[in-house]
Design an enzyme around this catalytic site. Structure first.
Site, PDB file in Angstrom:
ATOM      1  N   HIS A  20      31.874 -47.349 -13.337  1.00 41.28           N
ATOM      2  CA  HIS A  20      32.667 -48.296 -12.281  1.00 41.28           C
ATOM      3  C   HIS A  20      33.029 -47.818 -10.807  1.00 41.28           C
ATOM      4  CE1 HIS A  20      33.678 -49.855 -16.371  1.00 41.28           C
ATOM      5  NE2 HIS A  20      33.831 -50.954 -15.919  1.00 41.28           N
ATOM      6  N   HIS A  50      28.535 -50.897  -8.756  1.00 44.27           N
ATOM      7  CA  HIS A  50      28.862 -51.622  -9.733  1.00 44.27           C
ATOM      8  C   HIS A  50      29.214 -53.073  -9.044  1.00 44.27           C
ATOM      9  CE1 HIS A  50      30.108 -54.044 -13.231  1.00 44.27           C
ATOM     10  NE2 HIS A  50      31.353 -53.926 -12.628  1.00 44.27           N
ATOM     11  N   HIS A  78      36.668 -56.784  -7.890  1.00 41.83           N
ATOM     12  CA  HIS A  78      37.064 -56.979  -9.267  1.00 41.83           C
ATOM     13  C   HIS A  78      37.388 -55.694  -9.991  1.00 41.83           C
ATOM     14  CE1 HIS A  78      33.026 -56.050 -10.368  1.00 41.83           C
ATOM     15  NE2 HIS A  78      33.489 -55.839 -11.465  1.00 41.83           N
ATOM     16  N   ASP A  79      36.940 -54.570  -9.556  1.00 44.21           N
ATOM     17  CA  ASP A  79      37.159 -53.309 -10.001  1.00 44.21           C
ATOM     18  C   ASP A  79      37.671 -52.029  -9.101  1.00 44.21           C
ATOM     19  OD1 ASP A  79      36.768 -53.702 -12.992  1.00 44.21           O
ATOM     20  OD2 ASP A  79      34.630 -53.412 -12.793  1.00 44.21           O
ATOM     21  N   ASP A 106      29.519 -59.927 -13.878  1.00 41.75           N
ATOM     22  CA  ASP A 106      30.316 -58.718 -14.199  1.00 41.75           C
ATOM     23  C   ASP A 106      29.430 -58.054 -15.360  1.00 41.75           C
ATOM     24  OD1 ASP A 106      32.213 -56.539 -14.268  1.00 41.75           O
ATOM     25  OD2 ASP A 106      33.415 -57.512 -15.698  1.00 41.75           O
TER      26      ASP A 106
END
Length: 772
Positions: free
Chosen positions: A495, A499, A535-536, A666
C-alpha cells in the site's frame, strides 16, 4: 391441487459421454423423467433457459473440459434457477483420503453432491430422493402464490381465522360485502367485531361446538356491516387440520342470502361495485405508488398499533399474513419477507420450517456476504475473508496502535517537472505506453525513484482534461499530486504510491472503454481519477481489523467502521484545502464541488471490502441483467447506445458503475500480465506477513493466521482470493465493459497459481525459476 409435473425434467451437463453420464441417462429413463444432455457451458445455459429443468446434474470430476462451478454460477444467475436443484458429481475418495469440504460447492450454487457411482440404481435413487424432497417442496412454494391469487380474485367472500378466531386473511370480495378495509380486520378476534342482534342467542355457540370437533358447518347467518346494517349470509365454515393433527385455521366462505328485496338490492350493488370498483381501485393504487414515500410508515409503529388492537396469542404459530399485506411499507426486503410469510400460512411443516430459516437469513444485516464454515475447512479463504471483510471488534486493553500523524505539506526538496513535457526522457519514453493495459508500473517506480504517481498522474490528468474541468493551473495540480504522493508510505511493501498509480492507471483504462465512457459524465471521470489517486493515502500497511483490535486512534475516531477508507478521504480533503498552492478545488463553484466531493467519497468508501458482495450483486442486478435483457430483445444497430443513454438517465446506475470500476481497479492485480501479477502477490503477502508478526509481538488477535511467513502458501492464498472475490466481480465488469485481455490474463495467472499449488510450492515461483 396437483403439485407435481409429469414428467420431471433433468439436464445432464457432461463434456464427454462415459459410464457416469450413461448411468444418469438410464436412471432418468427408469424414473420416467424427460432428460436432456449438454456438452458445453454455452449449450447447457441455452438448454436450461429453454426448458427450465427441475434437476441439473453437472460433472465436477475433471476441470479439463469446463469449470463446473462457473457453469453452476451462470445458471444460478438466472431467475428460473431459484426453483432448480443442482447436483455436482464429484470423484470418489479412497479410504485413506480425507473427505473434501462441500463448502466450495455450496458457495458456487450447488445443492447436493453425488460421489461418482455409475450404477443405474444409485443414480436412480439419488434422482428420486431429490424429486420427493427438494423438487416437491419447490412445487408447493409455487402453488402458494397461485392459491392466494385465486383467493384474491374469487367472487365469494372468504375469511380465514386462526384456531383462536383471530382474523388472518380476508379477500377483496369480503371487504366489499362487509364494508371494511382488510387493515381494519386483520389481527382482530371475531368477538371484537360488532354482532347483528338478528341471530339466535345460541347460534354462535352451536357453530363453535360444531367446528371445534373438526366438522364443517354451513347455514344462514346474519353479519353486521361497518355501516351497522345487518345482512343475511349463507356461510360455510371449514376447519383446517395442520401441524400435530390439530385445527390450525378456519376458512369461511360467505355469500349473500337473497331472500328479500333489501338483500337483493345489496347483492346487486355489491356485484356492480366489483366491476366498477376495479378501475378506480387501480387508479387509486397508481396514485399510492406515486406517493409511496410520503405514505410509508415505520415498522415499529405498525407492530405496536396492531398489538394494541389484538391481545398477544402465544399459541399463534405465525404472524398474520394478511396483516402484513395491509401495511404500506415499501422497502423491497419487506416485500420479500411479506411474500414468504404469506407462503408459510398454509404450507406443510417441512416447508414452513425451511421458510423460517429463509426469514432468519433475510433479517440479518449481512445479506450479501457468503457464510463460510469452520476455518478448518478452508483456512486460506476463511482467513482472507475474515481479515478483509470484518472490522475485528475484539479490543484488547493496553494495546494501542498509532501510526505516524506527521503529514507532508512541503516538498521543496523533491525534484518536480515544471510541466508534463518537462520530464526526463527515460520517464517520458515509459509513459508513451501508459494507455496499454500491460503498462509496467514497476519500471516507472524504478526510474522515478518511487514517485510513479506524480508522473503518471500528470500524464493521465492532462489526457482527461482534469485541470480544465477544475479550472486550476497545471502548477496547482502538480503540487497536489506531489503532496498526495508524499503522504503514501514508501515503507509499505504494497500500500504505497505505486499501488495508487496502478489503480489510477486501471481506472483511466476503464474510462476509455466505450460503454463506460458512454455511461458517465466528465464530472464522473474527474471524480474517478481523483478517487483512484487518494484511495489509500496514508495507509499504515495494516488492515482495518488490526486497527480495531489494537484500539488505534483512527478506529476510535471512526467507530470501528470503514476506518481506513474514511481516513483516506478525510485526510485527502483536509490536505487539499489546507494549502492554496495545492487546492485543486479552489476555483470551482460550491454546488459542483459538493457533487464532486460526494462522488469521490462514495467511490473510496466502495473499496472497503465488507460491502464487496453488496456492491457486486447490485451491479449485476441493476446493470448486467437489464442490459442483457435489452440486448436479447433488441437486434437493431445502436442498441448499445440506447443502453448507455438509459444508464445516464439514472444517477443511481452511474453510481453503481463508478463503484464497480474503482473496486475492480483496486484489486486488478490478478488480471495484470503474469510477471506483474507475481510481483504484486509477493508484495501483498509480505505486508500481511508483517502484520501477523506485529500482532504476535503485541499480543493482539491474529486476524489472518494463515499469513505466517514460515508456513504460508502464497499460491493457495491467491487461488482463494481469485475464487472468492475476483472471478465473479470481473465476470460482471467484463460483461459490461468488454475486457477480453484482462480475462485472458486472469485465466493464465490462475493456472500459474494452480500449477504451483499442485506442485506443493509455497512461494510465487518454482525454486528453479528463482535461481534463474
Amino acid at each position: 391441487m396437483r403439485l407435481t409435473q409429469d414428467p420431471i425434467q433433468v439436464l445432464l451437463i457432461f463434456a464427454k459421454e462415459d459410464s457416469q453420464s450413461d448411468g444418469f441417462w438410464w436412471a432418468c429413463d427408469r424414473a420416467g423423467y424427460r432428460c436432456n444432455i449438454a456438452r458445453t457451458p454455452e449449450s447447457a445455459l441455452e438448454c436450461f433457459l429453454d426448458k427450465h429443468q427441475e434437476i441439473i446434474v453437472i460433472d465436477h470430476r475433471n476441470s479439463r473440459y469446463f469449470d463446473a462451478e462457473d457453469i453452476c454460477r451462470s445458471i444460478r444467475a438466472t431467475k428460473p434457477s431459484e426453483h432448480t436443484t443442482i447436483l455436482a458429481v464429484v470423484p470418489r475418495t479412497s479410504a485413506d483420503e480425507e473427505e473434501a469440504s462441500v463448502l466450495p460447492l455450496l458457495n458456487a450454487g450447488f445443492d447436493r453432491q453425488f460421489k461418482e457411482n455409475s450404477s443405474i440404481t444409485a443414480c436412480y435413487n439419488e434422482l428420486v430422493q431429490i424429486e420427493h424432497g427438494e423438487v416437491r417442496s419447490q412445487f408447493k412454494l409455487r402453488a402458494c402464490n397461485a392459491v392466494f391469487t385465486a383467493l384474491d380474485h374469487c367472487q365469494e367472500a372468504i375469511e380465514i381465522t386462526s384456531e383462536d378466531h383471530v382474523i388472518q386473511y380476508v379477500n377483496p370480495a369480503f371487504e366489499r360485502m362487509m364494508g371494511y378495509h382488510k387493515g381494519e380486520l386483520i389481527g382482530k378476534e371475531l368477538t371484537e367485531l360488532p354482532k347483528s342482534d338478528k341471530n339466535c342467542a345460541d347460534l354462535v355457540d352451536n357453530i363453535n361446538t360444531f367446528i371445534k370437533k373438526g366438522k364443517e358447518w354451513q347455514g344462514v347467518y346474519y353479519g353486521r356491516r361497518k355501516t351497522g346494517e345487518s345482512i343475511q349470509q349463507h356461510v360455510k365454515t371449514t376447519p383446517v387440520i395442520g401441524q400435530g393433527g390439530k385445527i390450525r385455521h378456519f376458512v369461511s366462505l360467505k355469500r349473500l342470502h337473497c331472500t328479500n328485496e333489501n338483500n337483493k338490492q345489496l347483492y346487486k350493488s355489491h356485484r356492480d361495485e366489483k366491476y366498477t370498483g376495479d378501475n378506480s381501485q387501480s387508479e387509486s393504487h397508481s396514485f399510492k405508488c406515486k406517493n409511496r414515500r410520503k405514505d410509508s410508515i415505520d415498522v415499529k409503529s405498525v407492530t405496536s398499533q396492531s398489538s394494541d388492537a389484538a391481545p398477544s396469542l402465544p399459541t399463534r404459530r405465525y404472524s398474520s399474513m394478511a396483516r402484513i399485506h395491509s401495511m404500506t411499507i415499501e422497502a423491497p426486503i419487506t416485500k420479500v419477507i411479506n411474500i414468504i410469510n404469506a407462503a408459510q400460512e398454509n404450507s406443510p411443516i417441512t416447508v414452513a420450517e425451511a421458510l423460517d430459516r429463509v426469514l432468519e437469513i433475510l433479517r440479518t444485516t449481512e445479506l450479501y456476504s457468503p457464510q463460510l464454515g469452520t476455518k478448518d475447512e478452508d483456512p486460506h479463504t476463511s482467513d482472507l475473508v475474515g481479515g478483509l471483510m470484518t472490522d475485528g471488534l475484539r479490543r484488547l486493553s493496553g494495546n494501542e496502535y498509532v501510526f505516524s500523524k506527521n503529514v507532508n505539506l512541503s516538498h521543496s526538496h523533491l525534484s518536480v517537472p515544471n510541466t508534463i513535457n518537462d520530464v526526463p526522457p527515460c520517464i517520458a519514453q515509459l509513459l508513451d505506453n501508459e494507455e496499454s493495459w500491460d503498462f509496467n508500473i514497476f519500471e516507472l517506480e524504478a526510474v522515478t525513484n518511487k514517485r510513479p504517481l506524480l508522473y503518471l498522474g500528470l500524464k493521465i490528468f492532462a489526457r482527461f482534461g482534469v485541470s480544465e474541468f477544475l479550472n486550476c493551473s497545471e502548477a496547482t495540480l502538480r503540487a497536489w499530486l506531489q503532496m498526495i504522493e508524499a503522504n503514501y508510505h514508501s515503507s509499505n511493501s504494497y500500500h504505497n504510491s505505486t499501488h495508487a498509480a496502478d489503480v489510477l492507471h486501471a481506472t483511466a483504462f476503464f474510462l476509455r472503454k466505450e460503454r463506460v465512457k458512454g455511461s458517465l459524465d466528465h464530472l464522473d471521470e474527474v471524480a474517478a481519477l481523483i478517487a483512484a489517486t487518494i484511495h489509500d493515502v496514508d495507509h499504515p500497511g495494516r488492515t482495518n481489523s488490526f486497527l480495531c483490535n489494537a484500539g488505534s486512534e483512527l478506529a476510535v475516531l471512526y467507530n470501528d467502521t470503514a476506518v481506513l477508507e474514511s481516513h483516506h478521504t478525510a485526510l485527502a480533503f483536509q490536505l487539499t484545502i489546507k494549502d492554496s498552492k495545492c487546492n485543486i478545488f479552489k476555483n470551482i463553484d460550491r454546488n459542483r464541488y459538493r457533487t464532486l466531493r460526494q462522488a469521490i467519497i462514495d467511490m473510496v468508501l466502495a473499496t472497503e471490502m465488507t460491502k464487496h458482495f453488496e456492491h457486486v450483486n447490485k451491479f449485476v442486478n441493476s446493470i448486467n441483467k437489464p442490459m442483457a435483457s435489452e440486448e436479447t430483445s433488441s437486434h437493431s444497430e445502436g442498441s448499445d447506445c440506447e443502453c448507455t443513454a438509459n444508464i445516464k438517465n439514472f444517477p443511481d446506475n452511474q453510481t453503481l458503475i463508478k463503484r464497480m470500476m474503482i473496486k475492480c481497479a483496486d484489486v486488478a492485480n490478478p488480471c495484470r500480465p503474469l510477471e506483474l501479477c507475481i510481483e504484486w502477490a509477493g508484495r501483498i503477502s509480505e505486508e500481511y506477513f508483517a502484520q501477523t508478526d506485529e500482532e504476535k509481538r503485541q499480543g493482539l488477535p491474529v486476524v489472518m493466521p494463515v499469513f505466517d511467513r514460515n508456513t504460508c502458501s502464497i499460491p493457495k492464498s491467491q487461488i482463494s482470493f481469485i475464487d472468492y472475490f475476483i472471478t465473479d466481480m470481473f465476470d460482471a465488469w467484463d460483461a459490461f465493459a468488454h475486457l477480453p485481455v484482462l480475462m485472458q490474463h486472469l485465466a493464465n495467472n490462475y493456472k500459474h497459481w494452480k500449477t504451483l499449488d499442485e506442485l506443493k510450492c509455497k512461494s510465487v515461483r518454482l525454486p528453479s525459476e528463482n535461481n534463474n
